[in-house]
Design a protein around this motif. Structure first.
Motif, PDB file in Angstrom:
ATOM      1  N   TYR A   1      -3.863  10.371   2.048  1.00  0.00           N
ATOM      2  CA  TYR A   1      -4.595   9.857   0.899  1.00  0.00           C
ATOM      3  C   TYR A   1      -3.953   8.547   0.465  1.00  0.00           C
ATOM      4  O   TYR A   1      -2.746   8.495   0.205  1.00  0.00           O
ATOM      5  CB  TYR A   1      -4.558  10.873  -0.246  1.00  0.00           C
ATOM      6  CG  TYR A   1      -5.228  10.364  -1.501  1.00  0.00           C
ATOM      7  CD1 TYR A   1      -6.613  10.254  -1.573  1.00  0.00           C
ATOM      8  CD2 TYR A   1      -4.477   9.964  -2.603  1.00  0.00           C
ATOM      9  CE1 TYR A   1      -7.229   9.779  -2.717  1.00  0.00           C
ATOM     10  CE2 TYR A   1      -5.065   9.486  -3.741  1.00  0.00           C
ATOM     11  CZ  TYR A   1      -6.454   9.401  -3.798  1.00  0.00           C
ATOM     12  OH  TYR A   1      -7.054   8.919  -4.922  1.00  0.00           O
ATOM     13  N   ARG A   2      -4.736   7.503   0.396  1.00  0.00           N
ATOM     14  CA  ARG A   2      -4.247   6.184  -0.029  1.00  0.00           C
ATOM     15  C   ARG A   2      -4.382   6.081  -1.539  1.00  0.00           C
ATOM     16  O   ARG A   2      -5.471   6.278  -2.087  1.00  0.00           O
ATOM     17  CB  ARG A   2      -5.045   5.084   0.645  1.00  0.00           C
ATOM     18  CG  ARG A   2      -4.589   3.703   0.289  1.00  0.00           C
ATOM     19  CD  ARG A   2      -5.431   2.656   1.041  1.00  0.00           C
ATOM     20  NE  ARG A   2      -5.268   1.387   0.418  1.00  0.00           N
ATOM     21  CZ  ARG A   2      -6.121   0.858  -0.460  1.00  0.00           C
ATOM     22  NH1 ARG A   2      -7.210   1.498  -0.798  1.00  0.00           N
ATOM     23  NH2 ARG A   2      -5.883  -0.309  -0.988  1.00  0.00           N
ATOM     24  N   LEU A   3      -3.256   5.787  -2.201  1.00  0.00           N
ATOM     25  CA  LEU A   3      -3.307   5.607  -3.652  1.00  0.00           C
ATOM     26  C   LEU A   3      -4.031   4.317  -3.989  1.00  0.00           C
ATOM     27  O   LEU A   3      -3.806   3.291  -3.350  1.00  0.00           O
ATOM     28  CB  LEU A   3      -1.895   5.585  -4.238  1.00  0.00           C
ATOM     29  CG  LEU A   3      -1.111   6.894  -4.152  1.00  0.00           C
ATOM     30  CD1 LEU A   3       0.280   6.715  -4.713  1.00  0.00           C
ATOM     31  CD2 LEU A   3      -1.831   8.006  -4.875  1.00  0.00           C
ATOM     32  N   PRO A   4      -4.886   4.366  -5.014  1.00  0.00           N
ATOM     33  CA  PRO A   4      -5.642   3.155  -5.376  1.00  0.00           C
ATOM     34  C   PRO A   4      -4.763   2.084  -6.001  1.00  0.00           C
ATOM     35  O   PRO A   4      -3.717   2.288  -6.458  1.00  0.00           O
ATOM     36  CB  PRO A   4      -6.670   3.657  -6.384  1.00  0.00           C
ATOM     37  CG  PRO A   4      -6.360   5.055  -6.690  1.00  0.00           C
ATOM     38  CD  PRO A   4      -5.277   5.501  -5.776  1.00  0.00           C
TER      39      PRO A   4
ATOM     40  N   ARG B   1       0.698   5.476   0.633  1.00  0.00           N
ATOM     41  CA  ARG B   1      -0.089   6.592   1.148  1.00  0.00           C
ATOM     42  C   ARG B   1       0.699   7.888   0.954  1.00  0.00           C
ATOM     43  O   ARG B   1       1.904   7.917   1.155  1.00  0.00           O
ATOM     44  CB  ARG B   1      -0.370   6.428   2.640  1.00  0.00           C
ATOM     45  CG  ARG B   1      -1.196   5.218   2.994  1.00  0.00           C
ATOM     46  CD  ARG B   1      -1.313   5.084   4.497  1.00  0.00           C
ATOM     47  NE  ARG B   1      -2.108   3.921   4.872  1.00  0.00           N
ATOM     48  CZ  ARG B   1      -2.229   3.479   6.111  1.00  0.00           C
ATOM     49  NH1 ARG B   1      -1.601   4.096   7.100  1.00  0.00           N
ATOM     50  NH2 ARG B   1      -2.966   2.434   6.372  1.00  0.00           N
TER      51      ARG B   1
ATOM     52  N   LYS C   1      -8.695   5.948   9.844  1.00  0.00           N
ATOM     53  CA  LYS C   1      -9.281   5.830   8.511  1.00  0.00           C
ATOM     54  C   LYS C   1     -10.662   6.476   8.500  1.00  0.00           C
ATOM     55  O   LYS C   1     -11.539   6.113   9.285  1.00  0.00           O
ATOM     56  CB  LYS C   1      -9.393   4.349   8.130  1.00  0.00           C
ATOM     57  CG  LYS C   1      -9.791   4.116   6.697  1.00  0.00           C
ATOM     58  CD  LYS C   1     -10.038   2.659   6.383  1.00  0.00           C
ATOM     59  CE  LYS C   1      -8.806   1.815   6.543  1.00  0.00           C
ATOM     60  NZ  LYS C   1      -9.020   0.427   6.095  1.00  0.00           N
TER      61      LYS C   1
ATOM     62  N   GLU D   1       0.834  -1.193   0.000  1.00  0.00           N
ATOM     63  CA  GLU D   1       0.000   0.000   0.000  1.00  0.00           C
ATOM     64  C   GLU D   1       0.873   1.250   0.000  1.00  0.00           C
ATOM     65  O   GLU D   1       1.922   1.286   0.629  1.00  0.00           O
ATOM     66  CB  GLU D   1      -0.882  -0.014   1.254  1.00  0.00           C
ATOM     67  CG  GLU D   1      -1.845   1.122   1.359  1.00  0.00           C
ATOM     68  CD  GLU D   1      -2.708   1.015   2.593  1.00  0.00           C
ATOM     69  OE1 GLU D   1      -3.172   2.069   3.057  1.00  0.00           O
ATOM     70  OE2 GLU D   1      -2.912  -0.099   3.098  1.00  0.00           O
TER      71      GLU D   1
ATOM     72  N   GLU E   1     -12.186   4.672   2.546  1.00  0.00           N
ATOM     73  CA  GLU E   1     -11.212   3.715   2.007  1.00  0.00           C
ATOM     74  C   GLU E   1      -9.968   4.413   1.472  1.00  0.00           C
ATOM     75  O   GLU E   1      -8.890   3.858   1.491  1.00  0.00           O
ATOM     76  CB  GLU E   1     -11.845   2.861   0.907  1.00  0.00           C
ATOM     77  CG  GLU E   1     -12.748   1.772   1.416  1.00  0.00           C
ATOM     78  CD  GLU E   1     -12.008   0.791   2.314  1.00  0.00           C
ATOM     79  OE1 GLU E   1     -10.896   0.352   1.972  1.00  0.00           O
ATOM     80  OE2 GLU E   1     -12.562   0.475   3.383  1.00  0.00           O
ATOM     81  N   GLN E   2     -10.105   5.641   0.966  1.00  0.00           N
ATOM     82  CA  GLN E   2      -8.990   6.354   0.360  1.00  0.00           C
ATOM     83  C   GLN E   2      -8.424   7.471   1.226  1.00  0.00           C
ATOM     84  O   GLN E   2      -7.341   7.972   0.939  1.00  0.00           O
ATOM     85  CB  GLN E   2      -9.417   6.970  -0.985  1.00  0.00           C
ATOM     86  CG  GLN E   2      -9.929   5.988  -2.004  1.00  0.00           C
ATOM     87  CD  GLN E   2      -8.907   4.953  -2.394  1.00  0.00           C
ATOM     88  OE1 GLN E   2      -9.177   3.781  -2.264  1.00  0.00           O
ATOM     89  NE2 GLN E   2      -7.763   5.349  -2.855  1.00  0.00           N
TER      90      GLN E   2
END
Length: 156
Positions: free
Chosen positions: A153-156, A26, A124, A24, A127-128
């Motif tokens: 921000y979590r990259l997809p 971020r 969280k 993952e 999800e993103q």
């Protein structure tokens, strides 16, 4: 020369982290606050999970002192103790601090290297998207405690 070489290696390593398919990634940004000297800064950074519960998180902070300017580069290793909506972690890493105490850009730049350690939490929201808060001690400046709050921000 050493500083330039370090920065080049840092960006090459950080670019390789994004090139990997697994894990993952971020991105984060927010504010830092030095509790002892009451100095405010802003940071940007990333985080890459290279193993279960372990991540590497480089961040770059620009401080806003009353006179002069200062910058801080951190390369932290994080270990997550919990999973789920609220993720608590411990961190330890390398920190490099550049400071110029003269008004404007002229003056003598000082460089101080050291270690940092602390704890933090990622919360969280979706999800993103989420939020972080950290508390850490930086050894190179008389063990200044730093409080960090930011958005992730979590990259997809």
């Amino acid at each position: 020369m050493k500083k330039g070489l370090f920065i080049i290696v840092f960006f090459m390593m950080f670019g390789n982290l994004f090139a990997q398919e697994q894990g993952e990634v971020r991105l984060m940004a927010g504010g830092d606050y030095r509790l002892t000297i009451k100095e405010v800064g802003t940071f940007v950074g990333g985080e890459y999970f290279f193993a279960d519960k372990f991540s590497v998180a480089p961040t770059f902070t620009v401080w806003f002192p009353e006179v002069g300017n200062s910058l801080n580069l951190n390369m932290d290793l994080k270990y997550y103790l919990t999973e789920g909506v609220s993720q608590v972690y411990l961190l330890a890493g390398y920190s490099n601090y550049w400071i110029n105490l003269q008004p404007g850009n002229p003056g003598v730049n000082q460089q101080r290297s050291g270690a940092n350690f602390g704890a933090g939490a990622f919360i969280k929201a979706t999800e993103q998207f989420g939020f972080i808060t950290e508390f850490k001690m930086q050894s190179q400046n008389s063990r200044w405690p730093v409080l960090r709050v930011g958005a992730v921000y979590r990259l997809p």
